[in-house]
Design a protein around this motif. Structure first.
Motif, PDB file in Angstrom:
ATOM      1  N   ASP A 173       0.854  -1.192   0.000  1.00 12.75           N
ATOM      2  CA  ASP A 173       0.000   0.000   0.000  1.00 12.75           C
ATOM      3  C   ASP A 173       0.890   1.243   0.000  1.00 12.75           C
ATOM      4  O   ASP A 173       1.680   1.446   0.927  1.00 12.75           O
ATOM      5  CB  ASP A 173      -0.898  -0.016   1.233  1.00 12.75           C
ATOM      6  CG  ASP A 173      -1.982   1.052   1.198  1.00 12.75           C
ATOM      7  OD1 ASP A 173      -1.684   2.189   0.772  1.00 12.75           O
ATOM      8  OD2 ASP A 173      -3.115   0.774   1.617  1.00 12.75           O
ATOM      9  N   ARG A 178       1.679  -1.000   4.319  1.00 12.25           N
ATOM     10  CA  ARG A 178       1.296  -2.355   4.710  1.00 12.25           C
ATOM     11  C   ARG A 178       1.356  -3.269   3.489  1.00 12.25           C
ATOM     12  O   ARG A 178       0.985  -2.871   2.385  1.00 12.25           O
ATOM     13  CB  ARG A 178      -0.106  -2.364   5.316  1.00 12.25           C
ATOM     14  CG  ARG A 178      -0.477  -3.689   6.003  1.00 12.25           C
ATOM     15  CD  ARG A 178      -1.926  -3.676   6.466  1.00 12.25           C
ATOM     16  NE  ARG A 178      -2.155  -2.776   7.573  1.00 12.25           N
ATOM     17  CZ  ARG A 178      -2.164  -3.128   8.851  1.00 12.25           C
ATOM     18  NH1 ARG A 178      -1.903  -4.394   9.190  1.00 12.25           N
ATOM     19  NH2 ARG A 178      -2.411  -2.253   9.798  1.00 12.25           N
ATOM     20  N   TYR A 180       0.278  -6.638   1.334  1.00 11.03           N
ATOM     21  CA  TYR A 180      -0.851  -7.538   1.094  1.00 11.03           C
ATOM     22  C   TYR A 180      -0.419  -8.637   0.124  1.00 11.03           C
ATOM     23  O   TYR A 180       0.399  -8.400  -0.777  1.00 11.03           O
ATOM     24  CB  TYR A 180      -2.045  -6.775   0.517  1.00 11.03           C
ATOM     25  CG  TYR A 180      -2.654  -5.802   1.493  1.00 11.03           C
ATOM     26  CD1 TYR A 180      -3.755  -6.147   2.271  1.00 11.03           C
ATOM     27  CD2 TYR A 180      -2.104  -4.531   1.660  1.00 11.03           C
ATOM     28  CE1 TYR A 180      -4.304  -5.255   3.175  1.00 11.03           C
ATOM     29  CE2 TYR A 180      -2.642  -3.631   2.569  1.00 11.03           C
ATOM     30  CZ  TYR A 180      -3.739  -3.998   3.323  1.00 11.03           C
ATOM     31  OH  TYR A 180      -4.276  -3.116   4.234  1.00 11.03           O
ATOM     32  N   TYR A 192      -4.809 -11.298   1.714  1.00  9.07           N
ATOM     33  CA  TYR A 192      -4.238 -11.406   3.054  1.00  9.07           C
ATOM     34  C   TYR A 192      -3.512 -10.122   3.425  1.00  9.07           C
ATOM     35  O   TYR A 192      -2.740  -9.584   2.636  1.00  9.07           O
ATOM     36  CB  TYR A 192      -3.283 -12.600   3.122  1.00  9.07           C
ATOM     37  CG  TYR A 192      -4.000 -13.924   3.070  1.00  9.07           C
ATOM     38  CD1 TYR A 192      -4.305 -14.624   4.234  1.00  9.07           C
ATOM     39  CD2 TYR A 192      -4.401 -14.466   1.853  1.00  9.07           C
ATOM     40  CE1 TYR A 192      -4.988 -15.828   4.185  1.00  9.07           C
ATOM     41  CE2 TYR A 192      -5.086 -15.673   1.796  1.00  9.07           C
ATOM     42  CZ  TYR A 192      -5.373 -16.346   2.963  1.00  9.07           C
ATOM     43  OH  TYR A 192      -6.049 -17.539   2.905  1.00  9.07           O
ATOM     44  N   GLU A 193      -3.764  -9.671   4.639  1.00 13.27           N
ATOM     45  CA  GLU A 193      -3.185  -8.427   5.143  1.00 13.27           C
ATOM     46  C   GLU A 193      -2.068  -8.733   6.125  1.00 13.27           C
ATOM     47  O   GLU A 193      -2.234  -9.516   7.066  1.00 13.27           O
ATOM     48  CB  GLU A 193      -4.284  -7.613   5.836  1.00 13.27           C
ATOM     49  CG  GLU A 193      -3.827  -6.284   6.400  1.00 13.27           C
ATOM     50  CD  GLU A 193      -4.961  -5.573   7.108  1.00 13.27           C
ATOM     51  OE1 GLU A 193      -5.496  -4.601   6.548  1.00 13.27           O
ATOM     52  OE2 GLU A 193      -5.344  -6.026   8.228  1.00 13.27           O
ATOM     53  N   PHE A 206      -0.004 -13.223   8.194  1.00 13.80           N
ATOM     54  CA  PHE A 206      -0.926 -12.539   7.278  1.00 13.80           C
ATOM     55  C   PHE A 206      -2.316 -13.139   7.458  1.00 13.80           C
ATOM     56  O   PHE A 206      -2.483 -14.360   7.461  1.00 13.80           O
ATOM     57  CB  PHE A 206      -0.465 -12.706   5.835  1.00 13.80           C
ATOM     58  CG  PHE A 206       0.618 -11.732   5.427  1.00 13.80           C
ATOM     59  CD1 PHE A 206       0.417 -10.851   4.366  1.00 13.80           C
ATOM     60  CD2 PHE A 206       1.831 -11.692   6.100  1.00 13.80           C
ATOM     61  CE1 PHE A 206       1.399  -9.951   3.990  1.00 13.80           C
ATOM     62  CE2 PHE A 206       2.819 -10.798   5.727  1.00 13.80           C
ATOM     63  CZ  PHE A 206       2.609  -9.917   4.671  1.00 13.80           C
ATOM     64  N   VAL A 209      -8.594 -11.094   4.650  1.00 16.28           N
ATOM     65  CA  VAL A 209      -9.531  -9.995   4.860  1.00 16.28           C
ATOM     66  C   VAL A 209     -10.600  -9.919   3.776  1.00 16.28           C
ATOM     67  O   VAL A 209     -11.578  -9.173   3.923  1.00 16.28           O
ATOM     68  CB  VAL A 209      -8.798  -8.641   4.952  1.00 16.28           C
ATOM     69  CG1 VAL A 209      -7.892  -8.610   6.177  1.00 16.28           C
ATOM     70  CG2 VAL A 209      -7.997  -8.349   3.680  1.00 16.28           C
ATOM     71  N   TRP A 240      -9.973   1.151  -3.445  1.00 15.95           N
ATOM     72  CA  TRP A 240      -9.331   0.725  -2.203  1.00 15.95           C
ATOM     73  C   TRP A 240      -9.715   1.705  -1.097  1.00 15.95           C
ATOM     74  O   TRP A 240      -9.354   2.878  -1.134  1.00 15.95           O
ATOM     75  CB  TRP A 240      -7.818   0.686  -2.385  1.00 15.95           C
ATOM     76  CG  TRP A 240      -7.051   0.102  -1.236  1.00 15.95           C
ATOM     77  CD1 TRP A 240      -6.205   0.767  -0.392  1.00 15.95           C
ATOM     78  CD2 TRP A 240      -7.047  -1.274  -0.816  1.00 15.95           C
ATOM     79  NE1 TRP A 240      -5.675  -0.099   0.530  1.00 15.95           N
ATOM     80  CE2 TRP A 240      -6.173  -1.364   0.289  1.00 15.95           C
ATOM     81  CE3 TRP A 240      -7.693  -2.422  -1.261  1.00 15.95           C
ATOM     82  CZ2 TRP A 240      -5.936  -2.571   0.955  1.00 15.95           C
ATOM     83  CZ3 TRP A 240      -7.457  -3.621  -0.605  1.00 15.95           C
ATOM     84  CH2 TRP A 240      -6.587  -3.691   0.478  1.00 15.95           C
ATOM     85  N   GLY A 243      -8.271  -0.064   3.601  1.00 18.00           N
ATOM     86  CA  GLY A 243      -7.648  -1.371   3.596  1.00 18.00           C
ATOM     87  C   GLY A 243      -8.544  -2.498   3.142  1.00 18.00           C
ATOM     88  O   GLY A 243      -8.261  -3.668   3.421  1.00 18.00           O
ATOM     89  N   ARG A 244      -9.610  -2.180   2.399  1.00 13.67           N
ATOM     90  CA  ARG A 244     -10.538  -3.212   1.937  1.00 13.67           C
ATOM     91  C   ARG A 244     -10.939  -2.935   0.490  1.00 13.67           C
ATOM     92  O   ARG A 244     -10.880  -1.804   0.010  1.00 13.67           O
ATOM     93  CB  ARG A 244     -11.787  -3.270   2.825  1.00 13.67           C
ATOM     94  CG  ARG A 244     -11.500  -3.640   4.281  1.00 13.67           C
ATOM     95  CD  ARG A 244     -10.958  -5.050   4.415  1.00 13.67           C
ATOM     96  NE  ARG A 244     -10.709  -5.420   5.796  1.00 13.67           N
ATOM     97  CZ  ARG A 244      -9.547  -5.273   6.409  1.00 13.67           C
ATOM     98  NH1 ARG A 244      -8.514  -4.733   5.767  1.00 13.67           N
ATOM     99  NH2 ARG A 244      -9.385  -5.665   7.662  1.00 13.67           N
TER     100      ARG A 244
END
Length: 355
Positions: A173, A178, A180, A192-193, A206, A209, A240, A243-244
């Protein structure tokens, strides 16, 4: 990724039906391609061909934030710890970096730029469909000068909260830093985060999500407002938010021999789609924004000086000159038929083995 994965789970009849439906849909909805105007010779960020004979399985792409028009790439599994900087103006490698301070790379599948000025490399593939209990991420500062060098990288151990799995897509990101990872599976994977900050002294867990389709690579837009995920046959852009994954839109991705990589240009105006193979092509697709800010594409791609008319078209790109659109349209339809036919043969072979 060397070949389409074998997966014993789905029934073969379902696979055949899905392939037939997918192929028919792709033919019916294949974007009409208008003739593309040839780009200025030597212009950066246009379609190009990777000329380095060492790069035969380019499996990831990342646009440099320091060196305009330069793209970082790497080979797939079975190669050493080398990362290549390729100039899109010429298709030539302008720097080869050898990573030290890490173990032996196992299955490197992805590369991404972080907001901290670092390059992140994802050694996250697992052709045995999720048998390794951990994978790795390597991180090193993007060099200010482009030259062959040995650079020290930091190695991070990664595990998934719900167990091992195969993955080919790793994205950083650009706003939060972060990391992913999108797992890969015929029936769809997961997004996966990672933790807010990676640690090199322990395990980085991870957590899933969201659900994603079968993807081979992904990339965040430079402003962090969008995430694009590509597969062998298509690409999708997602707004985005926090975070989703948000609103989804279709991207007219080129059909390539083995669709492996995608990245935004540094200015965020286009996507660059890559493929594996000797002298593989990287194809630019310009983006338009709708009223909600989501990306869409009109199917036009531009050719740079690094693409020959034969090499570009063979790799899913366009030929130079006024006939580029027609050539790409024919190549796209042909690729759909070839891919569908190959998938059907693969499915029938599995059926015979089961019998």
């Amino acid at each position: 990724m060397r070949s389409l994965p074998r997966h014993p789970g789905p029934r073969v009849s379902g696979v055949i039906a899905a392939v037939l439906l997918m192929t028919a849909s792709a033919v019916a909805f294949a974007p009409a391609v208008t003739p593309a105007v040839a780009a200025d010779e030597g212009a950066p960020d246009q379609s190009f061909t990777i000329k380095d004979p060492r790069i035969t399985e380019s499996s990831g792409l990342a646009a440099s934030r320091t060196h305009p028009g330069v793209y970082w790439t790497h080979n797939d599994s079975g190669y050493g710890p080398q990362i290549y900087a390729v100039d899109s103006r010429t298709g030539e490698t302008v720097a080869t970096l050898t990573l030290e301070g890490i173990g032996k790379p196992r299955d490197v599948e992805a590369i991404s730029m972080g907001p901290d000025g670092n390059v992140y490399v994802g050694d996250i593939g697992d052709n045995l469909n999720g048998t390794w209990d951990h994978v790795w991420i390597y991180r090193f500062p993007e060099p200010k000068q482009l030259k062959d060098a040995t650079v020290r990288a930091t190695q991070f151990t990664v595990k998934y909260a719900d167990g091992p799995r195969d993955a080919e897509s790793m994205m950083v990101d650009p706003r939060t830093g972060r990391v992913y990872i999108a797992s890969k599976n015929e029936d769809g994977g997961g997004l996966y985060e990672g933790p807010a900050e990676l640690t090199s002294s322990g395990t980085n867990t991870f957590r899933r999500v969201d659900d994603v389709p079968w993807v081979t690579d992904g990339a965040f837009s430079p402003d962090g407002k969008e995430l694009v995920l590509r597969s062998y046959f298509s690409a999708r852009a997602y707004v985005w938010q926090n975070g989703r994954l948000g609103k989804e839109s279709r991207i007219s991705a080129p059909f390539q021999r083995q669709a492996e990589s995608v990245t935004y240009t540094a200015d965020g105006k286009a996507l660059m789609f890559g493929t594996e193979g000797k002298e593989s092509g990287v194809v630019r697709v310009d983006l338009d924004k709708d009223t909600d800010g989501a990306s869409s594409s009109g199917g036009n791609s531009s050719s740079g000086s690094g693409n020959s008319s034969s090499g570009g078209a063979a790799n899913g790109g366009t030929a130079d000159g006024a006939g580029a659109g027609e050539n790409q349209g024919n190549a796209t339809l042909g690729a759909i038929i070839v891919i569908g036919g190959a998938a059907l043969v693969f499915a029938f072979k599995r059926l015979r083995r089961k019998g």
